[in-house]
Design a protein around this motif. Structure first.
Motif, PDB file in Angstrom:
ATOM      1  N   GLU A   1       2.209  17.712  57.683  1.00 54.75           N
ATOM      2  CA  GLU A   1       2.122  16.365  58.315  1.00 54.75           C
ATOM      3  C   GLU A   1       2.745  15.352  57.583  1.00 54.75           C
ATOM      4  OE1 GLU A   1      -2.065  16.356  59.196  1.00 54.75           O
ATOM      5  OE2 GLU A   1      -1.872  17.415  60.851  1.00 54.75           O
ATOM      6  N   VAL A   2       3.962  15.723  56.992  1.00 56.43           N
ATOM      7  CA  VAL A   2       4.829  14.689  56.367  1.00 56.43           C
ATOM      8  C   VAL A   2       6.273  14.613  56.788  1.00 56.43           C
ATOM      9  CG1 VAL A   2       3.439  14.884  54.172  1.00 56.43           C
ATOM     10  CG2 VAL A   2       5.624  16.434  54.654  1.00 56.43           C
ATOM     11  N   SER A   3       7.187  13.757  56.235  1.00 60.22           N
ATOM     12  CA  SER A   3       8.259  13.759  57.140  1.00 60.22           C
ATOM     13  C   SER A   3       9.065  14.553  55.964  1.00 60.22           C
ATOM     14  CB  SER A   3       9.200  12.155  56.639  1.00 60.22           C
ATOM     15  OG  SER A   3      10.280  12.307  56.219  1.00 60.22           O
ATOM     16  N   GLU A   4      10.347  15.269  56.619  1.00 58.33           N
ATOM     17  CA  GLU A   4      11.137  16.276  56.028  1.00 58.33           C
ATOM     18  C   GLU A   4      11.652  15.570  54.537  1.00 58.33           C
ATOM     19  OE1 GLU A   4      14.236  18.411  57.918  1.00 58.33           O
ATOM     20  OE2 GLU A   4      13.077  18.298  59.837  1.00 58.33           O
ATOM     21  N   ASP A   5      11.861  14.290  54.750  1.00 49.24           N
ATOM     22  CA  ASP A   5      12.430  13.736  53.498  1.00 49.24           C
ATOM     23  C   ASP A   5      11.548  13.563  52.288  1.00 49.24           C
ATOM     24  OD1 ASP A   5      14.544  13.104  55.010  1.00 49.24           O
ATOM     25  OD2 ASP A   5      13.939  11.190  55.359  1.00 49.24           O
ATOM     26  N   ASP A   6      10.112  14.176  52.597  1.00 52.65           N
ATOM     27  CA  ASP A   6       9.107  13.888  51.563  1.00 52.65           C
ATOM     28  C   ASP A   6       8.853  15.112  50.806  1.00 52.65           C
ATOM     29  OD1 ASP A   6       8.577  11.274  51.952  1.00 52.65           O
ATOM     30  OD2 ASP A   6       7.174  11.461  53.544  1.00 52.65           O
ATOM     31  N   LEU A   7       9.746  16.357  51.503  1.00 50.08           N
ATOM     32  CA  LEU A   7       9.421  17.762  50.909  1.00 50.08           C
ATOM     33  C   LEU A   7      10.490  17.960  49.730  1.00 50.08           C
ATOM     34  CD1 LEU A   7       8.538  19.872  54.094  1.00 50.08           C
ATOM     35  CD2 LEU A   7       7.459  19.209  52.202  1.00 50.08           C
ATOM     36  N   ASP A   8      10.409  18.593  48.797  1.00 54.92           N
ATOM     37  CA  ASP A   8      11.181  19.360  47.793  1.00 54.92           C
ATOM     38  C   ASP A   8      11.064  20.707  48.084  1.00 54.92           C
ATOM     39  OD1 ASP A   8      12.237  17.110  46.782  1.00 54.92           O
ATOM     40  OD2 ASP A   8      10.132  17.209  45.150  1.00 54.92           O
ATOM     41  N   PHE A   9      12.304  21.696  47.996  1.00 51.06           N
ATOM     42  CA  PHE A   9      12.257  23.093  48.271  1.00 51.06           C
ATOM     43  C   PHE A   9      12.682  23.561  46.720  1.00 51.06           C
ATOM     44  CE2 PHE A   9      14.331  26.995  49.629  1.00 51.06           C
ATOM     45  CZ  PHE A   9      13.270  27.670  50.077  1.00 51.06           C
ATOM     46  N   ASP A  10      11.885  24.570  46.501  1.00 50.52           N
ATOM     47  CA  ASP A  10      12.092  25.004  45.220  1.00 50.52           C
ATOM     48  C   ASP A  10      11.239  26.336  45.077  1.00 50.52           C
ATOM     49  OD1 ASP A  10      13.122  25.080  42.509  1.00 50.52           O
ATOM     50  OD2 ASP A  10      11.391  24.733  41.554  1.00 50.52           O
TER      51      ASP A  10
ATOM     52  N   ALA B   1      24.450  30.619  57.482  1.00 49.54           N
ATOM     53  CA  ALA B   1      23.333  31.173  58.696  1.00 49.54           C
ATOM     54  C   ALA B   1      22.134  30.961  57.626  1.00 49.54           C
ATOM     55  CB  ALA B   1      23.482  32.456  58.977  1.00 49.54           C
ATOM     56  N   ALA B   2      21.767  31.448  56.292  1.00 49.70           N
ATOM     57  CA  ALA B   2      20.741  31.157  55.658  1.00 49.70           C
ATOM     58  C   ALA B   2      20.305  29.857  55.581  1.00 49.70           C
ATOM     59  CB  ALA B   2      20.808  31.863  54.485  1.00 49.70           C
ATOM     60  N   GLN B   3      21.223  28.828  55.118  1.00 49.32           N
ATOM     61  CA  GLN B   3      21.030  27.396  55.300  1.00 49.32           C
ATOM     62  C   GLN B   3      20.291  26.779  56.477  1.00 49.32           C
ATOM     63  OE1 GLN B   3      24.685  25.765  54.113  1.00 49.32           O
ATOM     64  NE2 GLN B   3      23.807  24.857  52.375  1.00 49.32           N
ATOM     65  N   ARG B   4      20.876  27.404  57.673  1.00 53.15           N
ATOM     66  CA  ARG B   4      20.276  26.901  58.720  1.00 53.15           C
ATOM     67  C   ARG B   4      18.871  27.360  58.716  1.00 53.15           C
ATOM     68  NH1 ARG B   4      25.182  27.701  63.381  1.00 53.15           N
ATOM     69  NH2 ARG B   4      26.165  25.610  62.671  1.00 53.15           N
ATOM     70  N   VAL B   5      18.585  28.511  58.587  1.00 53.69           N
ATOM     71  CA  VAL B   5      17.271  28.962  58.539  1.00 53.69           C
ATOM     72  C   VAL B   5      16.452  28.309  57.403  1.00 53.69           C
ATOM     73  CG1 VAL B   5      15.747  31.017  57.854  1.00 53.69           C
ATOM     74  CG2 VAL B   5      17.797  31.358  59.107  1.00 53.69           C
ATOM     75  N   ARG B   6      16.800  27.934  56.412  1.00 57.95           N
ATOM     76  CA  ARG B   6      15.929  26.917  55.633  1.00 57.95           C
ATOM     77  C   ARG B   6      15.770  25.599  56.133  1.00 57.95           C
ATOM     78  NH1 ARG B   6      19.185  25.416  50.687  1.00 57.95           N
ATOM     79  NH2 ARG B   6      19.673  23.938  52.497  1.00 57.95           N
ATOM     80  N   ASP B   7      16.634  25.182  56.812  1.00 58.20           N
ATOM     81  CA  ASP B   7      16.613  23.803  57.465  1.00 58.20           C
ATOM     82  C   ASP B   7      15.661  24.000  58.625  1.00 58.20           C
ATOM     83  OD1 ASP B   7      18.723  22.986  55.823  1.00 58.20           O
ATOM     84  OD2 ASP B   7      20.308  22.957  56.982  1.00 58.20           O
ATOM     85  N   LYS B   8      15.702  24.966  59.263  1.00 56.13           N
ATOM     86  CA  LYS B   8      14.622  24.923  60.295  1.00 56.13           C
ATOM     87  C   LYS B   8      13.136  25.287  59.605  1.00 56.13           C
ATOM     88  CE  LYS B   8      14.008  27.666  64.466  1.00 56.13           C
ATOM     89  NZ  LYS B   8      14.351  28.610  65.237  1.00 56.13           N
ATOM     90  N   ALA B   9      13.067  26.095  58.756  1.00 58.36           N
ATOM     91  CA  ALA B   9      12.007  26.165  57.826  1.00 58.36           C
ATOM     92  C   ALA B   9      11.262  24.653  57.520  1.00 58.36           C
ATOM     93  CB  ALA B   9      11.867  27.089  56.755  1.00 58.36           C
ATOM     94  N   LYS B  10      12.368  24.018  57.011  1.00 56.32           N
ATOM     95  CA  LYS B  10      11.839  22.716  56.457  1.00 56.32           C
ATOM     96  C   LYS B  10      11.337  21.671  57.594  1.00 56.32           C
ATOM     97  CE  LYS B  10      13.489  19.400  53.120  1.00 56.32           C
ATOM     98  NZ  LYS B  10      14.588  18.900  52.554  1.00 56.32           N
ATOM     99  N   THR B  11      11.819  21.996  58.645  1.00 56.80           N
ATOM    100  CA  THR B  11      11.201  21.091  59.621  1.00 56.80           C
ATOM    101  C   THR B  11       9.767  21.583  60.018  1.00 56.80           C
ATOM    102  OG1 THR B  11      13.573  20.988  60.791  1.00 56.80           O
ATOM    103  CG2 THR B  11      11.981  20.501  62.120  1.00 56.80           C
ATOM    104  N   LEU B  12       9.670  22.758  59.912  1.00 58.41           N
ATOM    105  CA  LEU B  12       8.332  23.297  60.672  1.00 58.41           C
ATOM    106  C   LEU B  12       7.420  23.024  59.380  1.00 58.41           C
ATOM    107  CD1 LEU B  12       6.333  24.724  62.625  1.00 58.41           C
ATOM    108  CD2 LEU B  12       7.174  26.964  61.775  1.00 58.41           C
ATOM    109  N   ALA B  13       7.759  23.088  58.253  1.00 56.79           N
ATOM    110  CA  ALA B  13       6.944  22.894  56.890  1.00 56.79           C
ATOM    111  C   ALA B  13       6.392  21.369  56.961  1.00 56.79           C
ATOM    112  CB  ALA B  13       7.589  23.163  55.719  1.00 56.79           C
ATOM    113  N   ALA B  14       7.406  20.542  57.222  1.00 59.30           N
ATOM    114  CA  ALA B  14       7.011  19.127  57.367  1.00 59.30           C
ATOM    115  C   ALA B  14       6.150  19.078  58.630  1.00 59.30           C
ATOM    116  CB  ALA B  14       8.357  18.015  57.544  1.00 59.30           C
ATOM    117  N   HIS B  15       6.195  19.693  59.556  1.00 61.76           N
ATOM    118  CA  HIS B  15       5.261  19.316  60.711  1.00 61.76           C
ATOM    119  C   HIS B  15       3.882  19.865  60.278  1.00 61.76           C
ATOM    120  CE1 HIS B  15       3.738  19.850  64.651  1.00 61.76           C
ATOM    121  NE2 HIS B  15       3.316  21.125  64.404  1.00 61.76           N
ATOM    122  N   LEU B  16       3.828  21.095  59.519  1.00 62.08           N
ATOM    123  CA  LEU B  16       2.633  21.563  59.148  1.00 62.08           C
ATOM    124  C   LEU B  16       1.782  20.800  58.047  1.00 62.08           C
ATOM    125  CD1 LEU B  16       3.805  25.498  58.975  1.00 62.08           C
ATOM    126  CD2 LEU B  16       2.448  24.383  60.790  1.00 62.08           C
TER     127      LEU B  16
END
Ligand SMILES: Cc1cc2nc3c(=O)[nH]c(=O)nc-3n(C[C@H](O)[C@H](O)[C@H](O)COP(=O)(O)OP(=O)(O)OC[C@H]3O[C@@H](n4cnc5c(N)ncnc54)[C@H](O)[C@@H]3O)c2cc1C
Lengths: 283, 790
Positions: free
Chosen positions: B578-587, B561-576
């Motif tokens: 203005e990059v593709s999700e593939d360009d994001l690192d999470f750390d 469930a936490a992974q799903r939240v993180r994935d969702k957060a990543k989608t929104l972070a990419a939107h905010l």
């Protein structure tokens, strides 16, 4: 569980306490409550009044009177453990008291309560017998003295009348005697399956006096007189000790319960008596 | 994707102190009995002092006692009280007698409830019980399982026509072939004595109705609030959504609170009838009689071996005491051990048979380990006996038979696949910590010198089955429910996290462990995670806590469930950003645009943005929350090597544990401190079975060990210091690599201790000491082996 309802009285003198007992034939004395409260909570007894002795000042404490050590009935196990006069005049009492229950029990439970309760598995009745202590009781007709040998009448039964209070215990001086309380229980902080209280006096090496009393080898404490006779007069060597200990269960009628059948207790009493005497002759 | 990468290493693996402890240690607890609602009335039960009798009950006098609100006999409530459920039908033709919360016409064990009084105070309720008149017409009592199976035995349930609840059998491999002309047989009967769970907090139930709305809030000291809700709904006809069950602070269970109890249904029914809150709390004396018991099996065992000690086959025949009725899982408990008798050993054939038998005693059910301690005891005792027979070291005989580490995953003889393990490594570590060679040398010296205090060394190389359970596996075996687990993780607007879980801890430390998993997955501080559990209003889906399942099943659900939240957060972070999700690192809790320093969003910023929802991508659902319901792939199999050294005083029979080494492999460890605590508690309970505890009935069926004084559970003063260590072989059946640890210590320790006791006494000709190995039993075993009568 919840005890049946009762009246509660908290006198501050022995006279008031005796009067409170006399006023209600179904009254009971409350000392530390460590034995009485479980009995009430299981509804195995339902006294209509509890006479709490904790405020009776004269029942607390230890003093020396002549050759005797005098222990007030309301003196707690913990007070006894830390009392220098007990350590000097009757170290056997301190040794046995150290094995009683756990810290909480020793802080609440009293010397007099343990003796009055007369539980054959309790450790102090046998000690009182080995020491030839004298129980001092007060009732409506005044004060009387009862030798330990006559005090313990039967299972949970003493020579005290229902309206009598044990006020103090007089203990002859045994400074310089060898002593040992050898207790055997299954669990830490529990009553004895069998216990052996031993006192030995030696003069110039020879054993002049032997006192051995057994815990939980009958419905009341048992003086192992055959052991005493066999050891007294010997040199107190290992052979004499072993031979004497072999008589430990003579005349005893040990109970059978979940902790041990009678034959096992008889066997234990011989082993433990040998171990107790080995220490007691030691010095 | 492996768990290690995913959860990082910040929190998982750290010996965090438990978040739960501050309020527990300072007494700021909400035990069920602490709940005080205005207008509460108190229920007290009258229990039968007879083990089997026909009854006539008259409660009318009790109704006139001070403070009494109501009094009912079982007959008075017969139409309103359904029978209690047994959810595991182990065979199609099992016998499942009706089990009313209050006996109506017959009592079948001492402690069976016959009437209830409700009064304004608990004291008044208890006092009024004395006014109830019960006529007991004694019926013949049967307590012994073998006696109960005889044709002329009295019947516990006369209308059933038999005391046999079920007969079950299974064979694997060519049993006849394996046993034919086997040069060596070890044939033994072992008795798993009846045990009393003795959870520190007694059971307690409070039910508060809202009569006009037909709604009920139930607080219960239970391991299974979700099951309590389900069964209260099924048994009363009230819709589930109108029943809220809360398991507040729960002071231990060990299986004893994995049940649907008479008092839960009864208290609910009384609250419904009286329209006001009703509380019932058991006394310790009631707990001994009316809370389920554990174990109580007779095991007939036959191990067929080659001359060099290689195991060919194993035959197991069990008699399992059900007690007087079936509780929730009663008949399944011995069968949960069915597949574990082979232990860690390879063999060609295996036969298992079990007969469930009714007796006039308290019902049995799950107790820490539930079927598996019994199985492990049997095989580990047999292996020591085999070693003795061949004059081979007990570790050596195990080496000859165990599954080697390179053989995993291993399909064992009873149809289970052991996921992973390394018995060699755990054993090597244990023997080193124990100084096995040194103690064996000392033992030889003391034997030589005829020391009256002999040294014994006991071995237990156990495995167990954790993570109850794949739902299909349960269904195939007649269980009514499933084995999945649910979790919801919500990243709240403030950046704090709420993890809502379907497991229901009662001492295990889920709040801490799950916080660690979530913290790593979302990159948030450990202290920012709240874990919500044990309340069906807050956590509507869940299958609760038992069977070492909470981490291996529930923890994985939390992680997913936490992974799903993180994935969702990543989608929104990419939107905010203005990059593709593939360009994001999470750390470390931040999303960073790769190669663009400074272009970051923390997960907390993303959480607020998801809450405000001012700028979200097409199709994005506002808020950062996700659910996951996890269906486990398979069990996991922790294992370990426990070594125990005892001094046995041959004169008195006293056993003193001198050294105890436990090396457990519970897979990947989330919190070493919690694992250690679970091991210590488990060891205490396993040692208690080996040395101290037994429920004894007298011939009339009265429980003679019905108090703490007589039942003798050990305290800290009775236990040694434990030396514990771990090896770590990750599970392959779940992505966290975790196994279970809740039952391991109990399962492993009992045979280790008994093996040590018997080992000390081998020179005296002793080959067994029945449990518990009390001083008297040890002394008697020596005495009898020496030809004495006792
Ligand atoms: C967990 C536990 C473990 C224990 N372990 C041991 C042990 O190992 N060994 C051991 O010896 N004991 C043990 N005990 C008992 C303990 O020693 C008690 O202190 C003792 O039995 C009773 O003393 P009390 O002051 O609490 O008496 P109470 O419980 O208050 O009274 C006991 C009885 O004596 C009567 N009584 C008390 N004082 C007087 C008096 N002055 N005059 C007349 N009657 C009186 C009361 O009416 C009552 O019938 C244990 C108790 C507990 C709870």
């Amino acid at each position: 569980m919840i005890p049946v309802g009762f009246e509660y009285s908290r006198p501050s003198t022995v006279e008031e306490a005796v009067a409170a007992l006399a006023a209600d034939p179904d009254a009971k004395v409350l000392a530390g409550g460590q034995s009485l409260l479980p009995v009430l909570r299981l509804r195995l007894a339902a006294p209509t009044t509890l006479v709490d002795l904790r405020d009776v000042e004269s029942l607390h404490g230890v003093r020396v009177a002549g050759d005797d050590l005098v222990i007030g009935a309301m003196t707690t196990h913990d007070e006894i453990l830390h009392d220098a006069r007990v350590a000097e005049h009757a170290p056997l009492i301190a040794a046995a008291t150290a094995t009683v229950g756990d810290r909480q029990v020793r802080h609440l439970g009293t010397f007099g309560g343990s003796l009055s309760h007369a539980d054959p598995a309790g450790d102090l009745p046998a000690v009182a017998c080995a020491l030839d202590a004298t129980m001092v009781a007060v009732g409506p007709n005044g004060r009387r003295e009862i030798p330990a040998a006559d005090f313990f009448v039967d299972y949970l039964t003493t020579a005290l009348a229902p309206d009598e209070i044990l006020v103090e215990v007089r203990v002859p001086d045994t400074a310089g005697w060898g002593h040992r309380y050898e207790k055997f229980n299954r669990m830490a902080q529990a009553w004895s399956i069998v216990g052996v209280a031993a006192l030995v006096r030696r003069v110039d090496g020879g054993v002049t006096d032997t006192r051995v009393a057994l815990t939980n080898m009958g419905r009341r404490p048992v003086r192992a007189t055959a052991v005493e006779r066999a050891l007294t007069g010997t040199a107190g060597d290992a052979g004499a000790v072993t031979a004497a200990a072999g008589h430990a269960d003579e005349g005893a009628e040990p109970p059978s319960d979940v902790n041990g059948a009678a034959d096992y207790r008889a066997h234990l009493s011989r082993v433990l008596t040998r171990r107790a005497l080995t220490v007691a002759v030691g010095a | 994707m492996t768990a290690t990468q995913d959860t990082g290493t910040r929190e998982v693996g750290t010996a965090r102190r438990r978040k739960e402890d501050a309020h527990l240690i300072t007494g700021q607890t909400t035990w069920t009995d602490n709940i005080q609602l205005a207008g509460t009335v108190h229920a007290a039960l009258l229990r039968s002092p007879m083990a089997h009798a026909r009854i006539r009950v008259d409660v009318s006098a009790a109704r006139n006692e001070p403070g009494v609100v109501a009094a009912y006999s079982g007959a008075d409530l017969a139409d309103e009280l359904a029978g209690l459920p047994s959810a595991w039908q182990v065979t199609p033709d099992w016998v499942a007698p009706e089990h009313k919360p209050l006996a109506t016409d017959e009592v079948r064990y001492a402690g069976d409830a016959v009437a209830v009084v409700v009064a304004d105070t608990r004291a008044h309720a208890v006092d009024a019980l004395d006014a109830i008149e019960v006529d007991y017409e004694p019926l013949p009592v049967v307590l012994d399982m073998e006696r109960a199976m005889a044709d002329d035995s009295p019947l516990v349930h006369s209308d059933a026509g038999t005391n046999v609840c079920f007969r079950y059998s299974d064979t694997f491999g060519d049993v006849a072939g394996a046993f034919a002309d086997a040069p060596l047989h070890i044939t033994r009967r072992y008795v798993q004595q009846r045990l009393v769970p003795c959870a520190m907090e007694p059971r307690s139930v409070v039910v508060a109705p809202v009569p006009a709305a037909g709604e009920y809030t139930v607080w219960s000291s239970t391991q299974i609030p979700h099951f309590v809700r389900l069964f209260l709904a099924l048994l009363t006809g009230v819709s589930e959504s109108r029943i809220r069950v809360i398991a507040p602070d729960v002071g231990g269970g060990f299986g004893s609170k994995l049940d649907i109890y008479a008092e839960e249904l009864l208290t609910f029914t009384l609250a419904r009838k009286l329209g006001r809150p009703v509380k019932w709390t058991e006394t310790r004396s009631e707990a001994f009689q009316a809370t389920i018991h554990g174990r109580d099996q007779i095991q007939d065992l036959d191990l067929a071996c080659d001359a060099d000690g290689r195991i060919r086959g194993l035959r197991v025949n069990l008699l399992a005491d059900m007690g007087a009725y079936l509780q929730l899982l009663t008949p399944a408990i011995p069968l949960l051990g069915r597949a574990m008798f082979p232990g860690i050993y390879k063999m060609d054939a295996y036969e298992f048979g079990c007969v469930g038998v009714f007796t006039d005693k308290t019902p049995t059910d799950a107790y820490r380990g539930a079927g598996r301690p019994e199985a492990t005891f049997a095989i580990e005792r047999l292996l020591d006996e085999l070693a003795a027979e061949l004059h081979v070291d007990p570790l050596e005989i195990r080496r000859r038979n165990w599954i080697r580490h390179e053989e995993f995953p291993y399909d064992q003889i009873a149809g289970l696949t052991y996921d992973s393990g390394n018995y060699e490594a755990a054993t090597a570590r244990a023997t080193e910590l124990f100084d096995y060679a040194g103690l064996r040398a000392e033992q030889a010296r003391r034997r030589e010198a005829h020391d009256p205090v002999q040294l014994g060394i006991g071995v237990s190389t156990y495995t167990e089955m954790c993570g109850l359970a794949p739902s299909r596996w349960l269904g195939d075996r007649g269980y009514a429910g499933g084995g999945w687990e649910a979790a919801s993780v919500r990243l709240l607007p403030t950046g704090k996290v709420e993890a809502v879980v379907g497991t229901s801890p009662h001492g295990q430390g889920h709040v801490t462990t799950f916080s660690q998993i979530v913290a790593d997955t979302l990159g948030v501080p450990f202290d920012d995670v709240e874990v919500v559990h044990g309340d069906t209003a807050a956590a509507p889906a869940g299958l609760d806590t038992y069977g070492s399942r909470s981490l291996a099943v529930g923890g994985v659900a939390v992680w997913r469930a936490a992974q799903r939240v993180r994935d969702k957060a990543k989608t929104l972070a990419a939107h905010l950003l203005e990059v593709s999700e593939d360009d994001l690192d999470f750390d470390g809790g931040s999303f960073a645009v790769r190669g663009t320093p400074g272009a970051t969003k923390t997960i907390q910023e993303v959480a607020f943005a998801a809450f405000a929802a001012h700028s979200i991508p097409e199709g994005f659902e506002p808020t950062l929350s996700a659910d996951f319901v996890l269906e486990p792939d398979d069990f996991s199999f922790p294992h370990g090597t426990h070594l125990c050294a005892v001094d046995v005083d041959t004169e008195t029979g006293r056993v003193t544990i001198r050294r105890y080494v436990a090396v457990d492999d519970v897979g990947k460890v989330v919190n070493p401190l919690i694992v250690e605590g679970q091991v210590h508690g488990g060891l205490a309970q396993g040692i208690a079975q080996a040395l101290h505890e037994i429920a004894v009935y007298d011939e009339d069926g009265n429980l003679t060990t019905g108090t703490m004084v007589d039942y003798t559970p050990p305290s800290a003063a009775d236990l040694p210091s434990f030396t514990t260590d771990r090896t770590e072989t990750p599970s392959t059946t779940n992505p966290l690599g975790v196994k279970g640890v809740g039952e391991a210590g109990t399962i492993a320790s009992t045979p280790a201790v008994v093996n040590a006791v018997v080992d000390a006494l081998r020179p005296y000709g002793v080959t067994d000491v029945p449990m518990p190995c009390t001083p008297e039993r040890v002394w008697r075993a020596i005495h009898e082996a020496q030809g004495g009568t006792s």
